[in-house]
Motif scaffolding. Structure first.
Motif, PDB file in Angstrom:
ATOM      1  N   GLY A 128       5.360  66.848 -62.418  1.00 36.83           N
ATOM      2  CA  GLY A 128       5.154  65.665 -61.593  1.00 36.83           C
ATOM      3  C   GLY A 128       6.153  65.557 -60.473  1.00 36.83           C
ATOM      4  N   GLN A 129       6.072  64.441 -59.762  1.00 34.19           N
ATOM      5  CA  GLN A 129       6.756  64.327 -58.490  1.00 34.19           C
ATOM      6  C   GLN A 129       7.332  62.936 -58.308  1.00 34.19           C
ATOM      7  N   VAL A 130       8.449  62.863 -57.611  1.00 37.48           N
ATOM      8  CA  VAL A 130       8.997  61.577 -57.198  1.00 37.48           C
ATOM      9  C   VAL A 130       9.056  61.572 -55.674  1.00 37.48           C
ATOM     10  N   LEU A 131       8.472  60.555 -55.054  1.00 37.35           N
ATOM     11  CA  LEU A 131       8.535  60.423 -53.597  1.00 37.35           C
ATOM     12  C   LEU A 131       9.411  59.229 -53.256  1.00 37.35           C
ATOM     13  N   TYR A 132      10.430  59.463 -52.442  1.00 39.62           N
ATOM     14  CA  TYR A 132      11.270  58.371 -51.979  1.00 39.62           C
ATOM     15  C   TYR A 132      11.073  58.265 -50.483  1.00 39.62           C
ATOM     16  N   ARG A 133      10.543  57.164 -50.022  1.00 39.81           N
ATOM     17  CA  ARG A 133      10.183  56.980 -48.615  1.00 39.81           C
ATOM     18  C   ARG A 133       9.333  58.157 -48.138  1.00 39.81           C
ATOM     19  N   GLN A 134       8.322  58.456 -48.925  1.00 39.88           N
ATOM     20  CA  GLN A 134       7.347  59.524 -48.633  1.00 39.88           C
ATOM     21  C   GLN A 134       7.911  60.947 -48.713  1.00 39.88           C
ATOM     22  N   GLN A 135       9.204  61.069 -48.995  1.00 39.93           N
ATOM     23  CA  GLN A 135       9.789  62.410 -49.096  1.00 39.93           C
ATOM     24  C   GLN A 135       9.930  62.802 -50.572  1.00 39.93           C
ATOM     25  N   PRO A 136       9.489  64.008 -50.933  1.00 35.69           N
ATOM     26  CA  PRO A 136       9.739  64.426 -52.313  1.00 35.69           C
ATOM     27  C   PRO A 136      11.237  64.661 -52.527  1.00 35.69           C
ATOM     28  N   ILE A 137      11.762  64.223 -53.668  1.00 39.21           N
ATOM     29  CA  ILE A 137      13.185  64.426 -53.922  1.00 39.21           C
ATOM     30  C   ILE A 137      13.409  65.572 -54.909  1.00 39.21           C
TER      31      ILE A 137
END
Ligand SMILES: Nc1ncnc2c1ncn2[C@@H]1O[C@H](COP(=O)(O)OP(=O)(O)OP(=O)(O)O)[C@@H](O)[C@H]1O
Ligand SMILES: [Mg+2]
Lengths: 255, 355
Positions: free
Chosen positions: A61-70
């Motif tokens: 899975g994925q985490v997006l912070y302000r549309q950016q993947p971290i």
């Protein structure tokens, strides 16, 4: 801009051996909201926060912070992007004074990596900032007390002050009121309530009164999965949540 | 507060410094014709104090226990010995920067490789590096093998034609070493009270939290490692000047262990403690060596006793003397009890290992 999504996860999963601590979680946080995470012990709440702050990598899975993947960023880099966090276990610098604890936190976003060498002017600003958050958290009478000499409740408050000092745009608080007395809990609840116009908060908390008082939205987790997610009113009245979580939680609280 | 000590400390250190500095005045009256020998011993103690202090930056301040610190001590000695010409004195203005530069480079390389390891692994990797250099030097022709390298002429400290300090004169060399020690002391005192020092304190207390705040802790630790290495190398250079040779023994883990004992004896994390520790260790060593051939047993017992009776070393004894501590512990006990009751009554429902 109220509805701007600051942080979102997609299918976030974390396994520890055979145990799936966080299981396919979709979760999002909007600007300036308080998003509470509820769940019984071992539900995976802390693990979720650890995934968001980069302290452990996800299995999937994925985490997006302000549309950016971290993805692949270290906890340090993520902290510098403006995600500040507190830990469930008290996590401070015991030999330093209360003020120094906050100065260390404040300095990191005021100087470069070696901002430690910067001018008097920066020092002034750092110290002012630290003083300011101590004021906010009503700890200024403790500014020069060695952290390990403070009461447990004060140490918990210092943790919040340290997160504030880093001026994060997103705060992740893991049970900030754990182990506090009734009065302190009420005090911290008011403090958190007063922050909403400036900060975005993800809050793990077992104290139901505080959560229902503070949260705009609530996500309920059980065994690593999201049971239900929605506005506070919806969760308060949800049958599903009452059955699975609230019942069990009451047992746990009286045990 | 951390790194700020009662006035008493400054007073005692001042008196002791004055006493040491005045040795040429009282030495002969006390030691008679042994005075010159004692001056040499005293000079050595000053050098070892500088060495111990440099290790304190790593062990006491940052919390990295190194068993390979002699690597830099020996490196300083060998750099001087190998760079000194055979038929004329070298200039101090060249030798000091050379020693500092070489040791900084080596510390940087070793540091990059060891700084990410923690606890026992840091101890073992620093030990390994120390021993590697030890075997390399003691089996190398160019470094004189197990015999080491002799220094024919001590470097000179001159400005143009004028000699500033005649380092060949034992008295001036003694003051030169005292000056270097004071310089090192005030540098570390400034460093520990600076913001950089505060970051090091944070790393000592809770490195994990520092990282979560966004600090690149490895970078800070590396800088501290290099500073400690350079200071140790300067001490090693002085030692080589004092003895007139560089020897593999100065590199070995034995020396690293000894300097660690000086720290324990003196009290780590205080900067001034290791100075006292170095003096105490050398004085005890002298007394024990003269008393019995089994002196290592006596020394071992002393260290054990020091750890048990004075957990914070001689420095702890000065910072909080026992006759003052009684009242303090009474009040501490109360607050501890309070804390304990809060902790038991007010923990979260489950306590699980977090992170
Ligand atoms: N580092 C780890 N290694 C192995 N298992 C872990 C680890 N961290 C958490 N777990 C397991 O993952 C599950 C979820 O733990 P987590 O700490 O996220 O729960 P929580 O919801 O925060 O509970 P609590 O309310 O007690 O804080 C638990 O079963 C826990 O034992
Ligand atoms: Mg938890």
């Amino acid at each position: 801009m109220r509805d701007e999504i600051v942080l979102a996860t997609h299918g976030l999963t974390r396994r520890f051996g055979g145990l799936v601590a966080v299981n396919d979680v979709d979760f999002d946080v909007k600007a300036n909201e308080i998003h509470a995470i509820l769940g019984p012990n071992g539900a995976g709440k802390s693990t979720l926060i650890n995934l968001l702050s980069g302290e452990i990598p996800p299995s999937e899975g994925q985490v997006l912070y302000r549309q950016q993947p971290i993805q692949g960023k270290s906890a340090r880099q993520i902290a510098r992007m403006g995600i500040g966090r507190s830990h469930q276990k008290t996590n401070i610098f015991p030999r330093l004074s209360c003020l120094q604890n906050c100065e260390l936190a404040a300095r990191i976003h005021m100087g470069g990596v070696f901002g430690s060498w910067r001018s008097r002017q920066t020092a002034q600003k750092v110290s002012e900032r630290a003083q300011e958050v101590l004021d906010t958290c009503q700890l200024n009478h403790r500014a020069h007390t060695t952290a390990s000499d403070m009461s447990y409740g004060e140490q918990r408050q210092l943790q919040i002050a340290m997160v504030l000092a880093t001026a994060p745009s997103l705060m992740l608080l893991d049970e900030p009121m754990a182990g506090m007395g009734r009065e302190e809990t009420a005090q911290v609840t008011e403090l958190l309530a007063s922050l909403t116009d400036r900060y975005t908060l993800v809050l793990i908390e077992h104290d139901m009164d505080s959560v229902f008082r503070l949260a705009d939205r609530i996500t309920v987790m059980v065994d690593g999965c999201v049971l239900e997610s929605g506005p506070t009113e919806q969760i308060r009245t949800s049958e599903k949540v009452r059955d699975v979580y609230l019942g069990r939680h009451d047992e746990g609280a009286t045990a | 507060m951390l790194h700020r000590y009662p006035k008493r400390v400054a007073f005692i250190m001042l008196v002791l410094t004055a006493l040491v500095a005045a040795f040429p005045l009282w030495g002969e009256a006390v030691f008679g014709n042994q005075a010159n020998f004692m001056l040499e011993k005293l000079t050595l103690m000053l050098i070892l104090a500088l060495f111990a202090m440099s290790l304190d930056l790593l062990v006491g301040i940052v919390g990295l226990v190194s068993l390979g610190h002699a690597l830099f001590f020996g490196l300083g000695a060998y750099t001087l010995a190998l760079a000194s010409p055979d038929f004329s004195p070298a200039s101090m203005w060249w030798m000091l920067p050379l020693v500092m530069g070489v040791s900084a480079c080596v510390a940087l390389i070793v540091g990059v490789l060891v700084i990410r390891t923690k606890g026992i692994f840091f101890i073992m990797t620093t030990l390994a590096f120390g021993q590697m250099l030890y075997y390399f030097i003691s089996t190398s022709q160019f470094a004189g093998g197990t015999d080491g390298v002799f220094i024919m002429f001590r470097p000179s400290l001159a400005l143009g034609e004028r000699t500033l300090v005649d380092l060949d004169n034992p008295y001036s060399f003694f003051y030169f070493c005292l000056g270097m020690l004071l310089l090192g002391y005030f540098f570390l005192r400034w460093l520990t009270r600076s913001y950089f020092g505060q970051v090091l304190d944070g790393i000592h207390d809770n490195e994990h939290r520092m990282q979560a705040l966004g600090y690149a802790t490895s970078g800070y630790k590396l800088v501290a490692f290099v500073i400690a290495g350079v200071m140790a190398a300067v001490a090693g250079m002085l030692a080589a000047m004092q003895y007139g040779f560089a020897n593999p023994a100065q590199l070995g883990w034995h020396t690293s262990g000894e300097v660690l004992m000086m720290l324990i004896l003196g009290g780590m994390g205080t900067i001034f403690g290791p100075i006292l520790g170095a003096f105490a260790y050398e004085i005890l060593l002298y007394l024990y060596e003269h008393a019995t051939t089994h002196w290592p047993i006596l020394m071992g017992l002393t260290i054990i006793a020091a750890v048990l009776v004075l957990p914070r070393g001689i420095a702890g004894l000065i910072i909080a003397p026992p006759w003052r501590r009684k009242r303090q512990t009474a009040s501490e006990a109360v607050s501890e009890k309070e804390n304990a009751s809060i902790a038991t009554s007010a923990q979260p429902v489950t306590q699980r290992k977090e992170n």
